[in-house]
Write a protein that holds these residues in place. Structure first.
Motif, mmCIF file in Angstrom:
data_model
loop_
_atom_site.group_PDB
_atom_site.id
_atom_site.type_symbol
_atom_site.label_atom_id
_atom_site.label_comp_id
_atom_site.label_asym_id
_atom_site.label_seq_id
_atom_site.Cartn_x
_atom_site.Cartn_y
_atom_site.Cartn_z
ATOM 1 N N PHE A 1 -58.945 -9.724 -9.185
ATOM 2 C CA PHE A 1 -57.974 -9.636 -10.262
ATOM 3 C C PHE A 1 -58.464 -10.509 -11.410
ATOM 4 O O PHE A 1 -58.736 -11.699 -11.231
ATOM 5 N N ILE A 2 -58.559 -9.899 -12.586
ATOM 6 C CA ILE A 2 -59.154 -10.588 -13.719
ATOM 7 C C ILE A 2 -58.378 -10.196 -14.971
ATOM 8 O O ILE A 2 -57.435 -9.420 -14.928
ATOM 9 N N GLY A 3 -58.736 -10.740 -16.112
ATOM 10 C CA GLY A 3 -58.060 -10.395 -17.355
ATOM 11 C C GLY A 3 -59.008 -10.518 -18.527
ATOM 12 O O GLY A 3 -60.208 -10.274 -18.365
ATOM 13 N N GLY A 4 -58.496 -11.050 -19.631
ATOM 14 C CA GLY A 4 -57.299 -11.841 -19.785
ATOM 15 C C GLY A 4 -57.100 -12.841 -18.661
ATOM 16 O O GLY A 4 -57.986 -13.179 -17.911
ATOM 17 N N GLU A 5 -55.874 -13.303 -18.583
ATOM 18 C CA GLU A 5 -55.494 -14.262 -17.544
ATOM 19 C C GLU A 5 -54.561 -13.574 -16.558
ATOM 20 O O GLU A 5 -53.384 -13.332 -16.870
ATOM 21 N N PRO A 6 -55.055 -13.213 -15.370
ATOM 22 C CA PRO A 6 -54.261 -12.410 -14.436
ATOM 23 C C PRO A 6 -52.983 -13.077 -13.959
ATOM 24 O O PRO A 6 -52.022 -12.387 -13.606
ATOM 25 N N THR A 7 -52.939 -14.417 -13.951
ATOM 26 C CA THR A 7 -51.717 -15.082 -13.494
ATOM 27 C C THR A 7 -50.564 -14.901 -14.475
ATOM 28 O O THR A 7 -49.412 -15.195 -14.138
ATOM 29 N N LEU A 8 -50.856 -14.409 -15.682
ATOM 30 C CA LEU A 8 -49.792 -14.136 -16.649
ATOM 31 C C LEU A 8 -49.135 -12.784 -16.404
ATOM 32 O O LEU A 8 -48.085 -12.487 -16.975
ATOM 33 N N HIS A 9 -49.745 -11.947 -15.571
ATOM 34 C CA HIS A 9 -49.177 -10.632 -15.303
ATOM 35 C C HIS A 9 -48.069 -10.761 -14.262
ATOM 36 O O HIS A 9 -48.290 -11.300 -13.172
ATOM 37 N N PRO A 10 -46.868 -10.272 -14.567
ATOM 38 C CA PRO A 10 -45.739 -10.483 -13.649
ATOM 39 C C PRO A 10 -45.909 -9.815 -12.295
ATOM 40 O O PRO A 10 -45.253 -10.216 -11.320
ATOM 41 N N ALA A 11 -46.762 -8.814 -12.200
ATOM 42 C CA ALA A 11 -46.916 -8.097 -10.930
ATOM 43 C C ALA A 11 -47.982 -8.701 -10.028
ATOM 44 O O ALA A 11 -48.173 -8.205 -8.903
ATOM 45 N N LEU A 12 -48.679 -9.730 -10.467
ATOM 46 C CA LEU A 12 -49.773 -10.265 -9.657
ATOM 47 C C LEU A 12 -49.358 -10.595 -8.229
ATOM 48 O O LEU A 12 -50.066 -10.223 -7.281
ATOM 49 N N PRO A 13 -48.234 -11.278 -7.998
ATOM 50 C CA PRO A 13 -47.856 -11.570 -6.603
ATOM 51 C C PRO A 13 -47.714 -10.309 -5.755
ATOM 52 O O PRO A 13 -48.189 -10.258 -4.612
ATOM 53 N N GLU A 14 -47.064 -9.272 -6.309
ATOM 54 C CA GLU A 14 -46.891 -8.032 -5.566
ATOM 55 C C GLU A 14 -48.229 -7.361 -5.287
ATOM 56 O O GLU A 14 -48.447 -6.812 -4.193
ATOM 57 N N LEU A 15 -49.122 -7.418 -6.245
ATOM 58 C CA LEU A 15 -50.428 -6.783 -6.068
ATOM 59 C C LEU A 15 -51.265 -7.515 -5.030
ATOM 60 O O LEU A 15 -51.984 -6.890 -4.240
ATOM 61 N N ILE A 16 -51.184 -8.841 -5.014
ATOM 62 C CA ILE A 16 -51.894 -9.615 -3.992
ATOM 63 C C ILE A 16 -51.378 -9.251 -2.609
ATOM 64 O O ILE A 16 -52.155 -9.013 -1.675
ATOM 65 N N ARG A 17 -50.060 -9.206 -2.466
ATOM 66 C CA ARG A 17 -49.470 -8.864 -1.164
ATOM 67 C C ARG A 17 -49.899 -7.465 -0.726
ATOM 68 O O ARG A 17 -50.215 -7.234 0.449
#
Length: 238
Positions: free
Chosen positions: A65-81
């Motif tokens: 997961f990359i960006g930009g800054e991927p931790t700013l994307h609200p869906a990152l937790p769901e995508l990691i899971r």
């Protein structure tokens, strides 16, 4: 989602998922031309989940997961899971300026690796490159936090300036406990490129073999640097 252009070709084992163009930094050499005013693009959370499902179905073993800054994307937790539930190993490439507590918890729970860029042992030189006066301190602190928490972290030192303190930065990172450190030259892409296309000599030669990149607008490209070369679109119908 399409079945021809949206999915990587058979044999793909690694995907970059460029979740967003938004970033707290405005690095002078940013290949993605990301920054504070950019957006998350047109890919929805559902679109990204479908990409992960497609990736798992064809045997992709690792996602970054990359960006930009991927931790700013609200869906990152769901995508990691979701990636974890599909048996895909993940890495988050973050500037580590700010990592929320829930993100740290996810990194630990799902054995996610971290990667980041670093530029100098001197805050002033780091600021000159990133455009953010807080970046050096916060990135350094979060590298230390990752090590304390046992989250695997690798650091890339990117050579941008002629007088950049590369070896001093390497020694600092080593002293902090970072074991995986690489030094690379800046790639002529995005803001680091004055030409229309990224010169081929800037690429590593591994593009479109077993790796592909999905962009925030759904474009599929051979890697995150080949921004003018489009080989598919996950949002295309038909």
């Amino acid at each position: 989602m399409t079945t021809v252009e949206s999915s990587p070709p058979p044999g793909a084992t690694f995907l970059w998922l460029e979740l967003t163009g938004r970033c707290q930094l405005s690095c002078t050499h940013c290949y993605a031309d990301s920054g504070p005013t950019k957006t998350h693009g047109t890919m929805t959370t559902s679109d990204w989940l479908s990409v992960i499902d497609d990736a798992a179905d064809i045997g992709v073993r690792e996602i970054q997961f990359i960006g930009g800054e991927p931790t700013l994307h609200p869906a990152l937790p769901e995508l990691i899971r979701h990636a974890s539930s599909r048996g895909i190993a993940t890495e988050v490439y973050s500037n580590l300026v700010r990592v929320r507590a829930d993100i740290w918890d996810l990194l630990i729970e799902h054995n996610v690796r971290l990667a980041t860029s670093y530029y100098s042992d001197q805050p002033e030189q780091h600021t000159l490159i990133t455009g953010n006066t807080l970046a050096h301190r916060r990135t350094t602190e979060n590298i230390c936090k990752a090590i304390i928490l046992g989250v695997p972290v690798r650091v890339g030192i990117v050579t941008v300036l002629e007088d950049q303190r590369i070896e001093q930065a390497r020694r600092l990172l080593t002293d902090l406990g970072v074991e995986n450190i690489e030094v690379d030259h800046v790639r002529r892409a995005g803001r680091a490129n004055t030409e229309a296309d990224t010169p081929l000599e800037e690429l590593c030669g591994q593009c479109a073999g077993d790796v592909l990149a999905i962009y925030p607008d759904g474009a599929v490209r051979p890697c995150v640097f080949t921004r003018s070369l489009r080989v598919g679109d996950v949002l295309a119908s038909g």
